[in-house]
Design an enzyme around this catalytic site. Structure first.
Site, PDB file in Angstrom:
ATOM      1  N   ASP A 125      33.426  71.666  40.254  1.00  0.00           N
ATOM      2  CA  ASP A 125      32.066  71.345  39.826  1.00  0.00           C
ATOM      3  C   ASP A 125      31.145  72.326  40.554  1.00  0.00           C
ATOM      4  O   ASP A 125      30.885  72.182  41.747  1.00  0.00           O
ATOM      5  CB  ASP A 125      31.741  69.896  40.191  1.00  0.00           C
ATOM      6  CG  ASP A 125      30.313  69.508  39.812  1.00  0.00           C
ATOM      7  OD1 ASP A 125      29.504  70.403  39.539  1.00  0.00           O
ATOM      8  OD2 ASP A 125      30.027  68.299  39.816  1.00  0.00           O
TER       9      ASP A 125
ATOM     10  N   LYS B  98      22.243  73.010  36.378  1.00  0.00           N
ATOM     11  CA  LYS B  98      21.104  73.479  37.166  1.00  0.00           C
ATOM     12  C   LYS B  98      20.698  74.924  36.842  1.00  0.00           C
ATOM     13  O   LYS B  98      20.060  75.142  35.838  1.00  0.00           O
ATOM     14  CB  LYS B  98      21.404  73.286  38.656  1.00  0.00           C
ATOM     15  CG  LYS B  98      21.694  71.793  38.960  1.00  0.00           C
ATOM     16  CD  LYS B  98      21.265  71.388  40.319  1.00  0.00           C
ATOM     17  CE  LYS B  98      21.775  70.010  40.711  1.00  0.00           C
ATOM     18  NZ  LYS B  98      20.895  68.918  40.299  1.00  0.00           N
TER      19      LYS B  98
ATOM     20  N   TYR C 106      29.594  64.175  44.290  1.00  0.00           N
ATOM     21  CA  TYR C 106      28.749  63.661  43.208  1.00  0.00           C
ATOM     22  C   TYR C 106      28.922  64.555  41.996  1.00  0.00           C
ATOM     23  O   TYR C 106      28.836  65.779  42.107  1.00  0.00           O
ATOM     24  CB  TYR C 106      27.271  63.660  43.644  1.00  0.00           C
ATOM     25  CG  TYR C 106      26.320  63.267  42.529  1.00  0.00           C
ATOM     26  CD1 TYR C 106      26.357  61.979  42.004  1.00  0.00           C
ATOM     27  CD2 TYR C 106      25.403  64.173  42.011  1.00  0.00           C
ATOM     28  CE1 TYR C 106      25.492  61.610  40.979  1.00  0.00           C
ATOM     29  CE2 TYR C 106      24.532  63.807  40.988  1.00  0.00           C
ATOM     30  CZ  TYR C 106      24.590  62.523  40.477  1.00  0.00           C
ATOM     31  OH  TYR C 106      23.734  62.155  39.462  1.00  0.00           O
TER      32      TYR C 106
HETATM   33  C1  LIG Z   1      27.517  68.762  41.901  1.00  0.00           C
HETATM   34  C2  LIG Z   1      26.769  68.096  40.785  1.00  0.00           C
HETATM   35  N1  LIG Z   1      27.412  67.848  39.641  1.00  0.00           N
HETATM   36  C3  LIG Z   1      26.784  67.292  38.595  1.00  0.00           C
HETATM   37  C4  LIG Z   1      25.460  66.956  38.667  1.00  0.00           C
HETATM   38  C5  LIG Z   1      24.775  66.334  37.491  1.00  0.00           C
HETATM   39  O1  LIG Z   1      23.902  67.222  36.896  1.00  0.00           O
HETATM   40  P1  LIG Z   1      22.656  66.682  36.018  1.00  0.00           P
HETATM   41  O2  LIG Z   1      21.693  66.063  36.979  1.00  0.00           O
HETATM   42  O3  LIG Z   1      22.142  67.913  35.345  1.00  0.00           O
HETATM   43  O4  LIG Z   1      23.204  65.713  35.059  1.00  0.00           O
HETATM   44  C6  LIG Z   1      24.737  67.209  39.841  1.00  0.00           C
HETATM   45  C7  LIG Z   1      23.303  66.873  39.951  1.00  0.00           C
HETATM   46  O5  LIG Z   1      22.685  66.935  40.980  1.00  0.00           O
HETATM   47  C8  LIG Z   1      25.412  67.780  40.931  1.00  0.00           C
HETATM   48  O6  LIG Z   1      24.792  68.007  42.097  1.00  0.00           O
END
Ligand SMILES: Cc1ncc(COP(=O)(O)O)c(C=O)c1O
Length: 444
Positions: free
Chosen positions: A255, A282, A152
């Site tokens: 990521d 985060k 994700y």
């Molecule tokens: C691995 C990962 N990348 C990107 C995101 C997206 O971040 P945001 O919710 O701040 O847009 C998340 C959100 O949970 C995530 O877990």
């Protein structure tokens, strides 16, 4: 299993949350504004948090193992973080122009993460990964992106393929997964531009990358699948990705929105792999909205102002928001090597205790994770990919989740969680004892 026993108790203890959810249904589409934070029959409305506790509007006190889904690494309302936010607030909220906290956090992150030579800030993790896609395409001149099944990366479209499909039936062959759109309405052109890699299957992924190497701008992955189950990558899988991407001039993008908290330099330090780009989110905003992306200087040069405008535009009204930057700096100043060590030891204790408990009660379970991040999967099958998570009985998992809420313990609905520095061995032991009572209630 005693179906709905926990749900009845949950509903009896949360009447105000239920009433607020019914009201919200009249104004907010879906009755909420964050799909992942909804659960059946309705989520609790949270009134406040302090340290490792959160209280809902009905006054129920719970130990928080969600921490705004891995964001609040020092728990709620940490006095040092609050103090710097208040100090920054007294100077104003946001400005059209750079501020000093942005520079300080940029320096701090570049120093912690050697692969990040240049960085830029966003307001979310979604924007961070979205801008990595754009930068990778601009730098390589190629269009396709490879990503892992179960990964994700936020809510933009470019990576919204094979995220977390709800059934094994749609996934296709393990070695050559189908491209499954995450949402209705995803254009075919977007789906076609995503190559889906099997997670932790080194040879099958190598084969797919080799086949598509001429079209691929980047390979994206979470070095540990986060919301897909807190499933660490095999070191040899990551090593293969690094070597194949280097060979073909494809950018390797980590990521680290969730995984950054496993070590001072994130999961890339843990695994000793240097990606070309990294997306952050985060924890970097200390509890306020922030994201960032960065990497090799030559790649990030797509944002350089040379004789004219930069080749790639990256604007954003709240990019590098001064309050979030200040909170992020304070958060990292307290996230010392000793703090990481303590968090990781607590994570080990939790994983061991929960696994031992499930073994003792003969509840099939696999406890996964890395450092302060963990996942509890009620299945006999070893969990190495998102496909393995789909072998978990979702009704049982949901009853356990509600049961833990009834016991004063807050986990993410799919039984994932994270620790904060506000948590001690006592809270970890409380989680294990609560889980014991819930499992006994549900299975005996
Ligand atoms: C691995 C990962 N990348 C990107 C995101 C997206 O971040 P945001 O919710 O701040 O847009 C998340 C959100 O949970 C995530 O877990």
């Amino acid at each position: 299993m005693r179906t709905f026993q926990e749900q009845r108790h949950y509903e009896a203890a949360t009447p105000k949350s239920r009433a607020l959810h019914q009201q919200a249904d009249q104004y907010l589409a879906g009755g909420e504004t964050r799909t992942s934070a909804f659960w059946s029959p309705y989520p609790v409305t949270i009134a406040r948090g302090q340290g490792c506790h959160v209280w809902d509007v009905d006054g129920n006190d719970r130990i928080d193992f969600v921490n705004n889904f891995t964001t609040l690494v020092h728990g709620h309302n940490h006095p040092t973080v609050l103090k710097v936010i208040q100090e920054q607030l007294s100077q104003g909220t946001s400005f059209f122009g750079p501020s000093e906290p942005q520079l300080k956090l940029a320096k701090l992150l570049c120093e912690r993460v050697p692969s990040v030579e240049r960085i830029r800030f966003t307001s979310s993790g979604t924007e961070a990964t979205m801008n990595c896609v754009r930068a990778a395409r601009a730098f390589t001149g190629r269009t396709k992106i490879a990503k892992c099944e179960g990964g994700y990366h936020g809510t933009h479209e470019a990576l919204a393929v094979s995220v977390q499909p709800s059934s094994l039936a749609v996934l296709g062959r393990a070695e050559r997964p189908n491209q499954v759109p995450a949402d209705v309405g995803l254009p075919q052109s977007v789906i076609e531009n995503v190559v889906v890699l099997p997670y932790n299957n080194t040879e099958a992924a190598r084969q797919l990358l080799t086949e598509h190497h001429k079209e691929l701008a980047a390979v994206f992955l979470e070095p540990m699948l986060g919301s897909g189950g807190m499933i660490p990558a095999d070191p040899e899988y990551l090593a293969m990705l690094r070597s194949v991407t280097s060979k073909y001039g494809i950018l390797l993008v980590f990521d680290e929105v969730i995984t950054f908290q496993v070590a001072t330099g994130g999961a890339q330090e843990w695994y000793n792999i240097k990606p070309d780009m990294t997306a952050f989110g985060k924890i970097i905003g200390g509890g306020l909205a922030a994201g960032a992306f960065g990497g090799r200087k030559d790649v990030m040069a797509v944002y350089e102002h040379q004789q004219g405008p930069a080749p790639l535009n990256h604007a954003g009204t709240f990019n590098g928001h001064p309050l979030a930057m200040a909170a992020g700096i304070a958060t990292f100043q307290m996230l010392t090597p000793a703090a990481h060590e303590r968090l990781n030891a607590l994570g080990d204790r939790l994983r061991q205790q929960v696994q031992q408990l499930c073994n003792e009660l003969e509840t099939p379970a696999q406890v996964t994770g890395l450092g302060p991040l963990f996942g509890i999967h009620f299945t006999r099958q070893p969990v190495r990919s998102y496909r393995d998570v789909l072998t978990v009985g979702t009704q049982f998992r949901h009853e356990v989740f509600l049961g833990l809420l009834n016991e004063g313990v807050f986990l993410y609905p799919t039984m994932l969680g994270s620790l904060s520095t506000a948590i001690t061995e006592k809270e970890v032991d409380t989680l294990t004892a609560a889980l014991r009572r819930v499992l006994v209630r549900l299975t005996r």
